[in-house]
Design a protein around this motif. Structure first.
Motif, PDB file in Angstrom:
ATOM      1  N   LYS A   2     -44.101  -1.013  10.068  1.00  0.00           N
ATOM      2  CA  LYS A   2     -43.558  -0.643  11.365  1.00  0.00           C
ATOM      3  C   LYS A   2     -42.118  -0.150  11.217  1.00  0.00           C
ATOM      4  CE  LYS A   2     -43.297  -2.292  16.047  1.00  0.00           C
ATOM      5  NZ  LYS A   2     -43.612  -3.361  16.974  1.00  0.00           N
ATOM      6  N   GLN A   3     -41.806   0.928  11.908  1.00  0.00           N
ATOM      7  CA  GLN A   3     -40.460   1.478  11.872  1.00  0.00           C
ATOM      8  C   GLN A   3     -39.543   0.686  12.781  1.00  0.00           C
ATOM      9  OE1 GLN A   3     -41.040   5.613  13.018  1.00  0.00           O
ATOM     10  NE2 GLN A   3     -39.951   6.189  11.172  1.00  0.00           N
ATOM     11  N   SER A   4     -38.291   0.574  12.353  1.00  0.00           N
ATOM     12  CA  SER A   4     -37.229   0.000  13.160  1.00  0.00           C
ATOM     13  C   SER A   4     -36.057   0.952  13.098  1.00  0.00           C
ATOM     14  CB  SER A   4     -36.811  -1.364  12.627  1.00  0.00           C
ATOM     15  OG  SER A   4     -37.900  -2.249  12.651  1.00  0.00           O
ATOM     16  N   PHE A   5     -35.208   0.887  14.095  1.00  0.00           N
ATOM     17  CA  PHE A   5     -34.054   1.774  14.175  1.00  0.00           C
ATOM     18  C   PHE A   5     -32.796   0.981  14.500  1.00  0.00           C
ATOM     19  CE2 PHE A   5     -37.809   4.069  15.496  1.00  0.00           C
ATOM     20  CZ  PHE A   5     -37.717   5.265  14.818  1.00  0.00           C
ATOM     21  N   VAL A   6     -31.717   1.341  13.857  1.00  0.00           N
ATOM     22  CA  VAL A   6     -30.390   0.903  14.253  1.00  0.00           C
ATOM     23  C   VAL A   6     -29.760   2.109  14.917  1.00  0.00           C
ATOM     24  CG1 VAL A   6     -28.106   0.168  13.447  1.00  0.00           C
ATOM     25  CG2 VAL A   6     -30.170  -0.805  12.417  1.00  0.00           C
ATOM     26  N   TYR A  17     -21.718   1.079  21.463  1.00  0.00           N
ATOM     27  CA  TYR A  17     -22.666  -0.028  21.513  1.00  0.00           C
ATOM     28  C   TYR A  17     -23.652   0.161  20.375  1.00  0.00           C
ATOM     29  CZ  TYR A  17     -26.488  -3.037  22.939  1.00  0.00           C
ATOM     30  OH  TYR A  17     -27.463  -4.004  22.962  1.00  0.00           O
ATOM     31  N   THR A  18     -23.860  -0.874  19.579  1.00  0.00           N
ATOM     32  CA  THR A  18     -24.796  -0.821  18.459  1.00  0.00           C
ATOM     33  C   THR A  18     -25.977  -1.733  18.753  1.00  0.00           C
ATOM     34  OG1 THR A  18     -22.951  -0.459  16.938  1.00  0.00           O
ATOM     35  CG2 THR A  18     -25.037  -1.133  15.962  1.00  0.00           C
ATOM     36  N   GLY A  19     -27.184  -1.241  18.503  1.00  0.00           N
ATOM     37  CA  GLY A  19     -28.382  -2.029  18.753  1.00  0.00           C
ATOM     38  C   GLY A  19     -29.463  -1.768  17.725  1.00  0.00           C
ATOM     39  N   VAL A  20     -30.534  -2.517  17.836  1.00  0.00           N
ATOM     40  CA  VAL A  20     -31.685  -2.362  16.950  1.00  0.00           C
ATOM     41  C   VAL A  20     -32.944  -2.396  17.809  1.00  0.00           C
ATOM     42  CG1 VAL A  20     -31.902  -4.840  16.448  1.00  0.00           C
ATOM     43  CG2 VAL A  20     -32.762  -3.186  14.797  1.00  0.00           C
ATOM     44  N   PHE A  51     -25.781   8.135  16.935  1.00  0.00           N
ATOM     45  CA  PHE A  51     -26.202   7.839  15.567  1.00  0.00           C
ATOM     46  C   PHE A  51     -27.448   6.970  15.613  1.00  0.00           C
ATOM     47  CE2 PHE A  51     -26.418   4.935  11.973  1.00  0.00           C
ATOM     48  CZ  PHE A  51     -26.340   5.806  10.911  1.00  0.00           C
ATOM     49  N   TYR A  52     -28.347   7.207  14.657  1.00  0.00           N
ATOM     50  CA  TYR A  52     -29.445   6.281  14.419  1.00  0.00           C
ATOM     51  C   TYR A  52     -29.921   6.434  12.990  1.00  0.00           C
ATOM     52  CZ  TYR A  52     -33.018   9.950  14.709  1.00  0.00           C
ATOM     53  OH  TYR A  52     -33.787  11.057  14.482  1.00  0.00           O
ATOM     54  N   CYS A  53     -30.494   5.378  12.464  1.00  0.00           N
ATOM     55  CA  CYS A  53     -31.123   5.428  11.147  1.00  0.00           C
ATOM     56  C   CYS A  53     -32.396   4.593  11.202  1.00  0.00           C
ATOM     57  CB  CYS A  53     -30.184   4.971  10.038  1.00  0.00           C
ATOM     58  SG  CYS A  53     -29.475   3.347  10.259  1.00  0.00           S
ATOM     59  N   GLU A  54     -33.363   4.973  10.382  1.00  0.00           N
ATOM     60  CA  GLU A  54     -34.679   4.344  10.373  1.00  0.00           C
ATOM     61  C   GLU A  54     -34.801   3.329   9.240  1.00  0.00           C
ATOM     62  OE1 GLU A  54     -37.993   7.121  10.533  1.00  0.00           O
ATOM     63  OE2 GLU A  54     -36.602   8.657  11.257  1.00  0.00           O
ATOM     64  N   PHE A  55     -35.565   2.278   9.503  1.00  0.00           N
ATOM     65  CA  PHE A  55     -35.846   1.246   8.509  1.00  0.00           C
ATOM     66  C   PHE A  55     -37.330   0.907   8.560  1.00  0.00           C
ATOM     67  CE2 PHE A  55     -31.434   0.772   9.587  1.00  0.00           C
ATOM     68  CZ  PHE A  55     -30.816   0.413   8.405  1.00  0.00           C
ATOM     69  N   THR A  56     -37.878   0.500   7.425  1.00  0.00           N
ATOM     70  CA  THR A  56     -39.248   0.001   7.401  1.00  0.00           C
ATOM     71  C   THR A  56     -39.259  -1.525   7.352  1.00  0.00           C
ATOM     72  OG1 THR A  56     -39.308   0.262   5.005  1.00  0.00           O
ATOM     73  CG2 THR A  56     -40.238   2.053   6.335  1.00  0.00           C
ATOM     74  N   ASP A  57     -38.099  -2.125   7.171  1.00  0.00           N
ATOM     75  CA  ASP A  57     -37.969  -3.583   7.117  1.00  0.00           C
ATOM     76  C   ASP A  57     -37.076  -4.023   8.282  1.00  0.00           C
ATOM     77  OD1 ASP A  57     -37.290  -6.235   6.615  1.00  0.00           O
ATOM     78  OD2 ASP A  57     -36.935  -5.932   4.479  1.00  0.00           O
ATOM     79  N   ILE A  58     -37.640  -4.707   9.274  1.00  0.00           N
ATOM     80  CA  ILE A  58     -36.884  -5.127  10.446  1.00  0.00           C
ATOM     81  C   ILE A  58     -35.725  -6.044  10.079  1.00  0.00           C
ATOM     82  CG2 ILE A  58     -38.440  -7.051  10.973  1.00  0.00           C
ATOM     83  CD1 ILE A  58     -36.458  -4.922  13.530  1.00  0.00           C
ATOM     84  N   ASN A  59     -35.900  -6.866   9.057  1.00  0.00           N
ATOM     85  CA  ASN A  59     -34.826  -7.766   8.646  1.00  0.00           C
ATOM     86  C   ASN A  59     -33.616  -6.998   8.135  1.00  0.00           C
ATOM     87  OD1 ASN A  59     -36.210 -10.237   9.240  1.00  0.00           O
ATOM     88  ND2 ASN A  59     -37.479  -9.842   7.445  1.00  0.00           N
ATOM     89  N   LEU A  60     -33.860  -5.931   7.401  1.00  0.00           N
ATOM     90  CA  LEU A  60     -32.768  -5.091   6.924  1.00  0.00           C
ATOM     91  C   LEU A  60     -32.103  -4.360   8.093  1.00  0.00           C
ATOM     92  CD1 LEU A  60     -31.122  -4.019   4.568  1.00  0.00           C
ATOM     93  CD2 LEU A  60     -32.894  -2.299   4.182  1.00  0.00           C
ATOM     94  N   GLU A  63     -29.873  -6.879   9.855  1.00  0.00           N
ATOM     95  CA  GLU A  63     -28.703  -7.130   9.009  1.00  0.00           C
ATOM     96  C   GLU A  63     -27.707  -5.970   9.113  1.00  0.00           C
ATOM     97  OE1 GLU A  63     -27.940  -7.337   4.240  1.00  0.00           O
ATOM     98  OE2 GLU A  63     -29.694  -8.399   5.011  1.00  0.00           O
ATOM     99  N   THR A  64     -28.215  -4.740   9.103  1.00  0.00           N
ATOM    100  CA  THR A  64     -27.362  -3.557   9.203  1.00  0.00           C
ATOM    101  C   THR A  64     -26.690  -3.488  10.570  1.00  0.00           C
ATOM    102  OG1 THR A  64     -28.769  -2.381   7.636  1.00  0.00           O
ATOM    103  CG2 THR A  64     -27.313  -1.043   9.025  1.00  0.00           C
ATOM    104  N   GLU A  65     -27.436  -3.792  11.627  1.00  0.00           N
ATOM    105  CA  GLU A  65     -26.864  -3.801  12.978  1.00  0.00           C
ATOM    106  C   GLU A  65     -25.696  -4.786  13.055  1.00  0.00           C
ATOM    107  OE1 GLU A  65     -27.970  -5.151  17.524  1.00  0.00           O
ATOM    108  OE2 GLU A  65     -28.884  -6.113  15.789  1.00  0.00           O
ATOM    109  N   LYS A  66     -25.887  -5.984  12.550  1.00  0.00           N
ATOM    110  CA  LYS A  66     -24.831  -7.002  12.577  1.00  0.00           C
ATOM    111  C   LYS A  66     -23.607  -6.544  11.790  1.00  0.00           C
ATOM    112  CE  LYS A  66     -27.839 -10.986  13.258  1.00  0.00           C
ATOM    113  NZ  LYS A  66     -28.368 -12.222  12.668  1.00  0.00           N
ATOM    114  N   GLN A  67     -23.843  -5.878  10.668  1.00  0.00           N
ATOM    115  CA  GLN A  67     -22.748  -5.384   9.843  1.00  0.00           C
ATOM    116  C   GLN A  67     -21.952  -4.316  10.596  1.00  0.00           C
ATOM    117  OE1 GLN A  67     -24.054  -3.243   6.359  1.00  0.00           O
ATOM    118  NE2 GLN A  67     -22.178  -3.714   5.245  1.00  0.00           N
TER     119      GLN A  67
END
Length: 95
Positions: A2-6, A17-20, A51-60, A63-67
């Motif tokens: 599943k795709q996730s986005f920051v 505002y930064t979200g996931v 800005f947005y970037c895609e992830f295949t790992d929701i945990n990553l 983590e990126t959003e928090k950073q």
């Protein structure tokens, strides 16, 4: 997987505002229509996706959003503008 986005939104007061999310288009629509009345962005509309970037790992993604949320405005703007070389120097502490 599943795709996730920051994502980073620029608010009408020029703050960021930064979200996931796993549904980027739907989430941006909900932010812009005031679907989340207790959200930081509710009184700062209209919003612009900058800005947005895609992830295949929701945990990553989380983590990126928090950073990114801990970053300075200058560092967020370097990321938004694609000035990746500046990110290292903007991470250095000034003593």
């Amino acid at each position: 997987m599943k795709q996730s986005f920051v994502y980073i939104l620029k608010c009408s007061n020029t703050s960021y505002y930064t979200g996931v999310t796993s549904t980027l288009t739907s989430r941006i629509f909900k932010h812009n229509t005031g679907f989340y009345p207790d959200c930081y962005t509710f009184n700062k509309r209209p919003l612009e996706l900058v800005f947005y970037c895609e992830f295949t790992d929701i945990n990553l993604a989380i983590e990126t959003e928090k950073q990114i949320k801990k970053w300075s405005r200058a560092k967020k703007e370097a990321l938004i503008n694609g000035d990746f070389d500046k990110l290292v120097n903007l991470a250095k502490k000034k003593f």
